[in-house]
Design a protein around this motif. Structure first.
Motif, PDB file in Angstrom:
ATOM      1  N   GLY A 248       0.635  -1.248  -0.118  1.00 51.05           N
ATOM      2  CA  GLY A 248      -0.096   0.110  -0.013  1.00 51.05           C
ATOM      3  C   GLY A 248       0.857   1.362   0.028  1.00 51.05           C
ATOM      4  O   GLY A 248       0.410   2.076   0.434  1.00 51.05           O
ATOM      5  N   ASP A 249       2.074   1.293  -0.583  1.00 45.98           N
ATOM      6  CA  ASP A 249       3.046   2.118  -0.472  1.00 45.98           C
ATOM      7  C   ASP A 249       2.499   3.095  -1.677  1.00 45.98           C
ATOM      8  O   ASP A 249       3.085   3.228  -2.670  1.00 45.98           O
ATOM      9  N   VAL A 250       1.591   4.257  -1.289  1.00 44.02           N
ATOM     10  CA  VAL A 250       1.181   5.182  -2.651  1.00 44.02           C
ATOM     11  C   VAL A 250       2.272   6.147  -2.983  1.00 44.02           C
ATOM     12  O   VAL A 250       2.387   6.135  -4.124  1.00 44.02           O
ATOM     13  N   ALA A 251       3.191   6.550  -1.996  1.00 45.00           N
ATOM     14  CA  ALA A 251       4.037   7.321  -2.529  1.00 45.00           C
ATOM     15  C   ALA A 251       5.057   6.838  -3.573  1.00 45.00           C
ATOM     16  O   ALA A 251       5.484   7.474  -4.587  1.00 45.00           O
ATOM     17  N   LYS A 252       5.371   5.600  -3.539  1.00 43.26           N
ATOM     18  CA  LYS A 252       6.176   4.871  -4.277  1.00 43.26           C
ATOM     19  C   LYS A 252       5.439   4.861  -5.759  1.00 43.26           C
ATOM     20  O   LYS A 252       6.503   4.830  -6.788  1.00 43.26           O
ATOM     21  N   TYR A 253       4.181   4.623  -5.875  1.00 40.17           N
ATOM     22  CA  TYR A 253       3.375   4.376  -7.251  1.00 40.17           C
ATOM     23  C   TYR A 253       3.320   5.974  -7.689  1.00 40.17           C
ATOM     24  O   TYR A 253       3.261   5.912  -9.063  1.00 40.17           O
ATOM     25  N   ILE A 254       3.166   7.007  -6.641  1.00 37.55           N
ATOM     26  CA  ILE A 254       2.971   8.105  -7.377  1.00 37.55           C
ATOM     27  C   ILE A 254       4.457   8.663  -7.989  1.00 37.55           C
ATOM     28  O   ILE A 254       4.553   9.193  -9.173  1.00 37.55           O
ATOM     29  N   ALA A 255       5.560   8.293  -7.357  1.00 31.77           N
ATOM     30  CA  ALA A 255       6.905   8.501  -7.839  1.00 31.77           C
ATOM     31  C   ALA A 255       7.035   7.833  -9.315  1.00 31.77           C
ATOM     32  O   ALA A 255       7.463   8.204 -10.405  1.00 31.77           O
ATOM     33  N   MET A 256       6.675   6.717  -9.213  1.00 30.75           N
ATOM     34  CA  MET A 256       6.695   5.627 -10.729  1.00 30.75           C
ATOM     35  C   MET A 256       5.886   6.404 -11.841  1.00 30.75           C
ATOM     36  O   MET A 256       6.315   6.537 -12.780  1.00 30.75           O
ATOM     37  N   ALA A 257       4.713   6.632 -11.331  1.00 31.03           N
ATOM     38  CA  ALA A 257       3.754   7.447 -12.458  1.00 31.03           C
ATOM     39  C   ALA A 257       4.607   8.636 -13.053  1.00 31.03           C
ATOM     40  O   ALA A 257       4.443   9.101 -14.191  1.00 31.03           O
ATOM     41  N   LYS A 258       5.255   9.375 -12.220  1.00 32.94           N
ATOM     42  CA  LYS A 258       6.010  10.434 -12.705  1.00 32.94           C
ATOM     43  C   LYS A 258       7.297  10.138 -13.401  1.00 32.94           C
ATOM     44  O   LYS A 258       8.055  11.125 -14.247  1.00 32.94           O
ATOM     45  N   ASP A 259       7.813   8.925 -13.356  1.00 31.94           N
ATOM     46  CA  ASP A 259       9.147   8.867 -13.657  1.00 31.94           C
ATOM     47  C   ASP A 259       9.046   8.347 -15.186  1.00 31.94           C
ATOM     48  O   ASP A 259       8.383   7.251 -15.656  1.00 31.94           O
ATOM     49  N   LYS A 260       9.672   9.303 -16.080  1.00 35.46           N
ATOM     50  CA  LYS A 260       9.622   8.911 -17.522  1.00 35.46           C
ATOM     51  C   LYS A 260      10.172   7.624 -17.921  1.00 35.46           C
ATOM     52  O   LYS A 260       9.789   7.150 -18.905  1.00 35.46           O
ATOM     53  N   GLY A 270      -6.379  11.263 -15.495  1.00 36.46           N
ATOM     54  CA  GLY A 270      -6.270  12.041 -16.699  1.00 36.46           C
ATOM     55  C   GLY A 270      -7.252  11.735 -17.680  1.00 36.46           C
ATOM     56  O   GLY A 270      -8.025  10.790 -17.621  1.00 36.46           O
ATOM     57  N   HIS A 271      -7.447  12.856 -18.494  1.00 41.93           N
ATOM     58  CA  HIS A 271      -8.660  12.805 -19.566  1.00 41.93           C
ATOM     59  C   HIS A 271      -8.184  13.660 -20.639  1.00 41.93           C
ATOM     60  O   HIS A 271      -7.669  14.967 -20.290  1.00 41.93           O
ATOM     61  N   ARG A 272      -8.439  13.511 -21.996  1.00 38.13           N
ATOM     62  CA  ARG A 272      -8.314  14.333 -23.064  1.00 38.13           C
ATOM     63  C   ARG A 272      -9.011  15.612 -22.913  1.00 38.13           C
ATOM     64  O   ARG A 272      -8.592  16.729 -23.257  1.00 38.13           O
ATOM     65  N   VAL A 273     -10.087  15.593 -22.351  1.00 37.81           N
ATOM     66  CA  VAL A 273     -11.055  16.892 -22.175  1.00 37.81           C
ATOM     67  C   VAL A 273     -11.126  17.476 -20.824  1.00 37.81           C
ATOM     68  O   VAL A 273     -11.178  18.638 -20.617  1.00 37.81           O
ATOM     69  N   TYR A 274     -11.161  16.559 -19.710  1.00 37.82           N
ATOM     70  CA  TYR A 274     -11.636  17.219 -18.558  1.00 37.82           C
ATOM     71  C   TYR A 274     -10.309  17.446 -18.047  1.00 37.82           C
ATOM     72  O   TYR A 274      -9.149  16.940 -17.821  1.00 37.82           O
ATOM     73  N   LYS A 275     -10.003  18.805 -17.915  1.00 37.59           N
ATOM     74  CA  LYS A 275      -8.719  19.606 -17.318  1.00 37.59           C
ATOM     75  C   LYS A 275      -9.008  20.004 -15.992  1.00 37.59           C
ATOM     76  O   LYS A 275      -8.381  20.922 -15.493  1.00 37.59           O
ATOM     77  N   ASN A 276     -10.054  19.474 -15.181  1.00 37.68           N
ATOM     78  CA  ASN A 276     -10.394  19.698 -14.100  1.00 37.68           C
ATOM     79  C   ASN A 276     -10.993  18.436 -13.630  1.00 37.68           C
ATOM     80  O   ASN A 276     -10.654  17.400 -14.238  1.00 37.68           O
ATOM     81  N   LEU A 313      -3.300  15.101  -6.158  1.00 39.22           N
ATOM     82  CA  LEU A 313      -3.862  16.381  -6.258  1.00 39.22           C
ATOM     83  C   LEU A 313      -2.837  17.318  -5.602  1.00 39.22           C
ATOM     84  O   LEU A 313      -3.167  18.497  -5.705  1.00 39.22           O
ATOM     85  N   LYS A 314      -1.845  16.714  -4.662  1.00 37.11           N
ATOM     86  CA  LYS A 314      -0.962  17.756  -4.042  1.00 37.11           C
ATOM     87  C   LYS A 314       0.426  17.911  -4.916  1.00 37.11           C
ATOM     88  O   LYS A 314       1.453  18.352  -4.592  1.00 37.11           O
ATOM     89  N   ASP A 315       0.377  16.896  -5.996  1.00 36.66           N
ATOM     90  CA  ASP A 315       1.771  16.793  -6.544  1.00 36.66           C
ATOM     91  C   ASP A 315       1.798  17.835  -7.893  1.00 36.66           C
ATOM     92  O   ASP A 315       1.118  17.499  -8.714  1.00 36.66           O
ATOM     93  N   GLU A 316       2.917  18.489  -8.107  1.00 37.19           N
ATOM     94  CA  GLU A 316       3.165  19.352  -9.017  1.00 37.19           C
ATOM     95  C   GLU A 316       2.976  18.690 -10.444  1.00 37.19           C
ATOM     96  O   GLU A 316       2.523  19.105 -11.488  1.00 37.19           O
ATOM     97  N   TYR A 317       3.278  17.345 -10.555  1.00 41.76           N
ATOM     98  CA  TYR A 317       3.506  16.865 -11.820  1.00 41.76           C
ATOM     99  C   TYR A 317       2.147  16.682 -12.481  1.00 41.76           C
ATOM    100  O   TYR A 317       1.647  16.954 -13.719  1.00 41.76           O
TER     101      TYR A 317
END
Ligand code: SDX
Length: 392
Positions: A248-260, A270-276, A313-317
């Motif tokens: 359940g290590d959420v931070a680890k997976y948030i980091a992975m999602a940001k890692d190119k 994410g969504h093509r139309v909803y930018k909110n 929602l708190k992460d700049e990426y």
């Protein structure tokens, strides 16, 4: 010479049509079906009522709705010979592959020239699709369980009939839980249409060649199957399960999602139309809390999902890319609580999206739009000449 051609990869800035069916405002997180906010429809309407609204443009009167329901309900049996095709699938066949095949096959079993009906067959085919797709969907689940299929029961409403076909067993009485059928009704309404998304654009493109409605809907099912589209709801639960298994290590997976360099993507985000926020995700998230509480289900992945949302929602990426939970992020948690297996989640999306596909196909056909045929910019080799094989 064709003048200049601009490539718009993924049609990110291309409008394919005008349409009066569904209004989206991606910045404000607004979604209306024929002018009605989905918040009201999800709260107050029945799914078949919303199907009528999308297809015919207005909410039905009581009389219109009774007739429509009767015409759909009395078509829920599927030609028994279609079971011969179905029986040929392996037990582990993915239900989306079965659905696209069998819906395509419906054009052979329900041709335009059957003697029983006169006039425009489209109306009959619309009712057949709405009525028979849930029946066929339940065959997949029953086969996977090694259980006998159930036949539809005409005294049940649309959602209860589906649940009965899914979960009733000949050895015991099965009563549909109104909490479950009400949750399913809400989910189907929230998936019913979404303007020119990938699968709807597919249905319209196939329909633009004057292919029949079964072929067009079958193509839409195939497009929806992709993990970047409707297949995401299955991917989300598999992702949440993997995170749970991994402590359940959420931070680890948030980091992975940001890692190119990582192929890991935060599915359901994410969504093509909803930018909110995606207004559907908001409603489904609340419904997840309500339904699981009412059913007394405690699913640890719900807390993991909330933790991922809170962290992202708190992460700049994510904030800079305007990535928010979409319709697929919480829906699987409810489907699972209703007893629906993970590999059927995208089938549930297809059952929900069917009225939207039908409405958009009809709008296209009535508009007499030209066949869809985009151009390209050629990047292949310049002119070459044939060389005999023994000179190559
Ligand atoms: C549906 O269109 C519809 O209306 C669809 C739908 C409907 O009702 O029909 O709403 C249903 O399909 C919902 C979406 C379900 N898919 C997923 O949840 C899969 C995960 N999401 C993504 O793959 C993506 O967000 C899409 C496919 C939904 C949208 O893709 P886009 O618009 O082409 O955006 P992109 O892939 O170009 O991403 C923009 C940026 C990129 O970063 P950079 O290259 O700018 O650095 O955001 C990043 C992406 O890497 N990004 C993500 C991400 N989604 C986008 N990064 C991490 N995790 C994610 N989920």
């Amino acid at each position: 010479k064709t003048g200049y051609i601009t490539i718009d990869e993924g049609f990110k800035n291309t409008g394919s049509t005008t349409s009066g069916i569904t209004y989206l405002d991606g910045e404000e997180g607004i979604l209306h079906y024929r002018g009605y906010p989905i918040e009201e429809l999800a709260e107050k309407a029945e799914f078949l009522e919303v199907a009528y609204l999308l297809i015919y443009g207005e909410l039905p009167t009581k009389e219109q709705y009774e007739v429509f329901k009767h015409e759909v309900t009395t078509r829920s049996l599927v030609n028994e010979d279609m079971r011969k095709i179905f029986d040929g699938f392996p037990v582990n066949a993915h239900p989306m592959g079965v659905m696209s095949s069998l819906v395509g096959a419906m054009s052979s079993f329900y041709p335009d020239n059957d003697k029983k009906h006169k006039g425009d067959f489209t109306e009959v085919h619309i009712r057949r699709l709405l009525a028979k797709i849930p029946t066929i969907a339940t065959w997949c689940y029953k086969k996977s369980q090694g259980h006998p299929i159930n036949y539809p029961k005409n005294h049940l409403d649309y959602c209860s009939n589906f649940l009965h076909m899914m979960f009733a067993l000949p050895v015991e009485n099965y009563e549909v839980d109104p909490i479950v059928s009400s949750a399913l009704n809400k989910l189907l309404i929230l998936h019913a249409d979404h303007e020119q998304n990938c699968s709807t654009s597919t249905v319209r493109l196939v329909g633009s060649s004057k292919a029949n409605i079964y072929a067009s809907i079958s193509a839409g099912i195939s497009a929806l199957w992709g993990p970047l589209h409707g297949g995401a709801n299955q991917e989300v639960i598999e992702m949440l399960e993997a995170i749970k298994e991994d402590g359940g290590d959420v931070a680890k997976y948030i980091a992975m999602a940001k890692d190119k360099n990582s192929t890991f993507r935060l599915m359901g985000f994410g969504h093509r139309v909803y930018k909110n926020f995606d207004p559907r995700a908001k409603i489904i998230k609340k419904a997840a809390d309500d339904v699981l509480a009412k059913l007394g289900v405690n699913d640890p992945v719900l807390e993991i999902a909330k933790g991922l949302e809170e962290a992202a929602l708190k992460d700049e990426y994510f904030v800079s890319r305007k990535l928010y939970p979409n319709v697929d992020f919480y829906s699987g948690i409810i489907y699972r609580a209703l007893g629906i297996p993970t590999n059927m989640f995208t089938v549930m999306f297809a059952i929900g999206r069917l009225p939207g596909w039908i409405a958009q196909w009809l709008e296209l056909r009535k508009s007499g739009q030209a066949i869809g045929r985009p151009r390209q910019i050629y990047t292949g080799p310049t002119k070459k000449h044939y060389v005999d094989i023994d000179q190559r």
